[in-house]
Design an enzyme around this catalytic site. Structure first.
Site, PDB file in Angstrom:
ATOM      1  N   LYS A   1       0.825  -1.215   0.000  1.00  0.00           N
ATOM      2  CA  LYS A   1       0.000   0.000   0.000  1.00  0.00           C
ATOM      3  C   LYS A   1       0.864   1.272   0.000  1.00  0.00           C
ATOM      4  O   LYS A   1       2.064   1.234   0.261  1.00  0.00           O
ATOM      5  CB  LYS A   1      -0.947  -0.041   1.209  1.00  0.00           C
ATOM      6  CG  LYS A   1      -1.987  -1.177   1.131  1.00  0.00           C
ATOM      7  CD  LYS A   1      -2.995  -1.085   2.278  1.00  0.00           C
ATOM      8  CE  LYS A   1      -4.057  -2.167   2.179  1.00  0.00           C
ATOM      9  NZ  LYS A   1      -5.106  -2.014   3.231  1.00  0.00           N
TER      10      LYS A   1
ATOM     11  N   TYR B   1     -12.318  -2.056  -4.434  1.00  0.00           N
ATOM     12  CA  TYR B   1     -12.894  -2.136  -3.089  1.00  0.00           C
ATOM     13  C   TYR B   1     -14.425  -2.046  -3.099  1.00  0.00           C
ATOM     14  O   TYR B   1     -15.025  -1.724  -2.070  1.00  0.00           O
ATOM     15  CB  TYR B   1     -12.310  -1.028  -2.203  1.00  0.00           C
ATOM     16  CG  TYR B   1     -10.939  -1.366  -1.655  1.00  0.00           C
ATOM     17  CD1 TYR B   1     -10.755  -2.435  -0.765  1.00  0.00           C
ATOM     18  CD2 TYR B   1      -9.822  -0.618  -1.983  1.00  0.00           C
ATOM     19  CE1 TYR B   1      -9.505  -2.738  -0.242  1.00  0.00           C
ATOM     20  CE2 TYR B   1      -8.559  -0.912  -1.469  1.00  0.00           C
ATOM     21  CZ  TYR B   1      -8.423  -1.982  -0.598  1.00  0.00           C
ATOM     22  OH  TYR B   1      -7.180  -2.289  -0.074  1.00  0.00           O
TER      23      TYR B   1
ATOM     24  N   ASN C   1      -2.127   0.390   6.639  1.00  0.00           N
ATOM     25  CA  ASN C   1      -1.699  -0.892   7.217  1.00  0.00           C
ATOM     26  C   ASN C   1      -0.848  -1.732   6.257  1.00  0.00           C
ATOM     27  O   ASN C   1      -0.814  -2.949   6.359  1.00  0.00           O
ATOM     28  CB  ASN C   1      -2.887  -1.661   7.807  1.00  0.00           C
ATOM     29  CG  ASN C   1      -3.898  -2.063   6.763  1.00  0.00           C
ATOM     30  OD1 ASN C   1      -3.745  -1.771   5.583  1.00  0.00           O
ATOM     31  ND2 ASN C   1      -4.941  -2.747   7.199  1.00  0.00           N
TER      32      ASN C   1
ATOM     33  N   HIS D   1      -2.362  -5.343   1.524  1.00  0.00           N
ATOM     34  CA  HIS D   1      -3.642  -6.008   1.297  1.00  0.00           C
ATOM     35  C   HIS D   1      -3.348  -7.445   0.911  1.00  0.00           C
ATOM     36  O   HIS D   1      -2.375  -7.706   0.207  1.00  0.00           O
ATOM     37  CB  HIS D   1      -4.412  -5.347   0.137  1.00  0.00           C
ATOM     38  CG  HIS D   1      -5.500  -6.232  -0.413  1.00  0.00           C
ATOM     39  ND1 HIS D   1      -6.749  -6.279   0.135  1.00  0.00           N
ATOM     40  CD2 HIS D   1      -5.491  -7.147  -1.423  1.00  0.00           C
ATOM     41  CE1 HIS D   1      -7.482  -7.179  -0.528  1.00  0.00           C
ATOM     42  NE2 HIS D   1      -6.738  -7.717  -1.483  1.00  0.00           N
TER      43      HIS D   1
ATOM     44  N   GLU E   1      -9.298 -10.939  -7.908  1.00  0.00           N
ATOM     45  CA  GLU E   1      -8.375  -9.806  -7.729  1.00  0.00           C
ATOM     46  C   GLU E   1      -7.164  -9.922  -8.664  1.00  0.00           C
ATOM     47  O   GLU E   1      -6.692  -8.913  -9.200  1.00  0.00           O
ATOM     48  CB  GLU E   1      -7.962  -9.719  -6.252  1.00  0.00           C
ATOM     49  CG  GLU E   1      -9.145  -9.332  -5.365  1.00  0.00           C
ATOM     50  CD  GLU E   1      -8.848  -9.351  -3.871  1.00  0.00           C
ATOM     51  OE1 GLU E   1      -7.707  -9.682  -3.464  1.00  0.00           O
ATOM     52  OE2 GLU E   1      -9.765  -9.027  -3.103  1.00  0.00           O
TER      53      GLU E   1
HETATM   54  P1  RTP Z   1      -7.210  -5.867   3.213  1.00  0.00           P
HETATM   55  O1  RTP Z   1      -8.533  -6.110   2.545  1.00  0.00           O
HETATM   56  O2  RTP Z   1      -6.606  -4.525   2.893  1.00  0.00           O
HETATM   57  O3  RTP Z   1      -6.261  -7.002   3.028  1.00  0.00           O
HETATM   58  O4  RTP Z   1      -7.444  -5.804   4.786  1.00  0.00           O
HETATM   59  P2  RTP Z   1      -8.369  -6.691   5.697  1.00  0.00           P
HETATM   60  O5  RTP Z   1      -9.010  -7.802   4.906  1.00  0.00           O
HETATM   61  O6  RTP Z   1      -7.564  -7.044   6.889  1.00  0.00           O
HETATM   62  O7  RTP Z   1      -9.474  -5.632   6.110  1.00  0.00           O
HETATM   63  P3  RTP Z   1     -10.903  -5.296   5.455  1.00  0.00           P
HETATM   64  O8  RTP Z   1     -11.934  -5.481   6.506  1.00  0.00           O
HETATM   65  O9  RTP Z   1     -11.056  -6.028   4.156  1.00  0.00           O
HETATM   66  O10 RTP Z   1     -10.765  -3.737   5.178  1.00  0.00           O
HETATM   67  C1  RTP Z   1     -10.095  -3.278   4.036  1.00  0.00           C
HETATM   68  C2  RTP Z   1      -9.180  -2.147   4.415  1.00  0.00           C
HETATM   69  O11 RTP Z   1      -9.954  -1.026   4.805  1.00  0.00           O
HETATM   70  C3  RTP Z   1      -9.248  -0.283   5.786  1.00  0.00           C
HETATM   71  N1  RTP Z   1     -10.050  -0.184   6.985  1.00  0.00           N
HETATM   72  N2  RTP Z   1     -10.216   0.950   7.599  1.00  0.00           N
HETATM   73  N3  RTP Z   1     -11.005   2.941   9.415  1.00  0.00           N
HETATM   74  C4  RTP Z   1     -11.417   1.689   9.611  1.00  0.00           C
HETATM   75  O12 RTP Z   1     -12.119   1.358  10.537  1.00  0.00           O
HETATM   76  C5  RTP Z   1     -10.991   0.676   8.650  1.00  0.00           C
HETATM   77  N4  RTP Z   1     -11.312  -0.600   8.675  1.00  0.00           N
HETATM   78  C6  RTP Z   1     -10.703  -1.154   7.614  1.00  0.00           C
HETATM   79  C7  RTP Z   1      -7.958  -1.010   6.079  1.00  0.00           C
HETATM   80  O13 RTP Z   1      -6.905  -0.417   5.320  1.00  0.00           O
HETATM   81  C8  RTP Z   1      -8.246  -2.412   5.596  1.00  0.00           C
HETATM   82  O14 RTP Z   1      -7.051  -3.068   5.256  1.00  0.00           O
HETATM   83 MG    MG Z   2     -10.041  -7.479   3.069  1.00  0.00          MG
END
Ligand code: RTP
Ligand code: MG
Length: 140
Positions: A11, A51, A114, A117, A128
């Site tokens: 990222k 997204y 973070n 992804h 993807e």
């Molecule tokens: P990713 O998709 O990026 O691999 O991350 P993940 O599965 O661990 O998390 P996901 O729930 O899919 O959320 C996608 C990305 O959105 C951002 N996020 N921001 N501000 C917030 O509360 C929040 N929650 C999620 C994060 O960058 C997350 O990786």
């Molecule tokens: Mg995710």
């Protein structure tokens, strides 16, 4: 366990801090092989499309704005049980909750910035990978 593929994004917080190599090293040390890689500036349309599953979430606008704030590196990773292996080395979404030794624990700045992804299922990995790569750009 079968050799499979997953999709990864390094990222903008990581490219900004020149951590592309550091992240890739941790992926490789976890047993994943980079079989495709390119550095891109995501457009608003690409980030919104990628997204789309999150479009009703309250953080969607901020997420798209962050993901277009600088270059990303999109990669296809190959290895045994690649989706789970990658999720394990990435660590929890929020670096505060991530286990020691994971990419997000070691390198991430915040829940949004973070660092990486990773696809969350084999089905989504295939979607993807298709979103960013042609078949002949992936060399296993
Ligand atoms: P990713 O998709 O990026 O691999 O991350 P993940 O599965 O661990 O998390 P996901 O729930 O899919 O959320 C996608 C990305 O959105 C951002 N996020 N921001 N501000 C917030 O509360 C929040 N929650 C999620 C994060 O960058 C997350 O990786
Ligand atoms: Mg995710």
């Amino acid at each position: 366990m079968a050799v499979t593929r997953t999709f990864s994004i390094i990222k903008p917080d990581a490219t900004r801090r020149n951590l592309t190599g550091a992240v890739t090293k941790m992926l490789e040390e976890a047993g994943l092989r980079v079989v495709a890689s390119k550095r891109l500036q995501l457009s608003q349309e690409q980030a919104e499309g990628f997204y789309a599953v999150h479009k009703e979430r309250p953080f969607f606008g901020e997420l798209v704005s962050f993901m277009t704030s600088g270059p990303v590196v999109v990669q296809v990773l190959e290895g045994e049980d690649a989706v789970k292996r990658n999720r394990d080395i990435m660590g929890a979404t929020n670096p505060k909750d991530a286990a020691e030794g994971t990419i997000r624990k070691e390198l991430a700045e915040s829940i949004e910035a973070n660092t990486v992804h990773g696809s969350d299922s084999e089905e989504n990995a295939a979607i993807e990978i298709d979103f960013f790569f042609k078949a002949d750009e992936i060399v296993g």
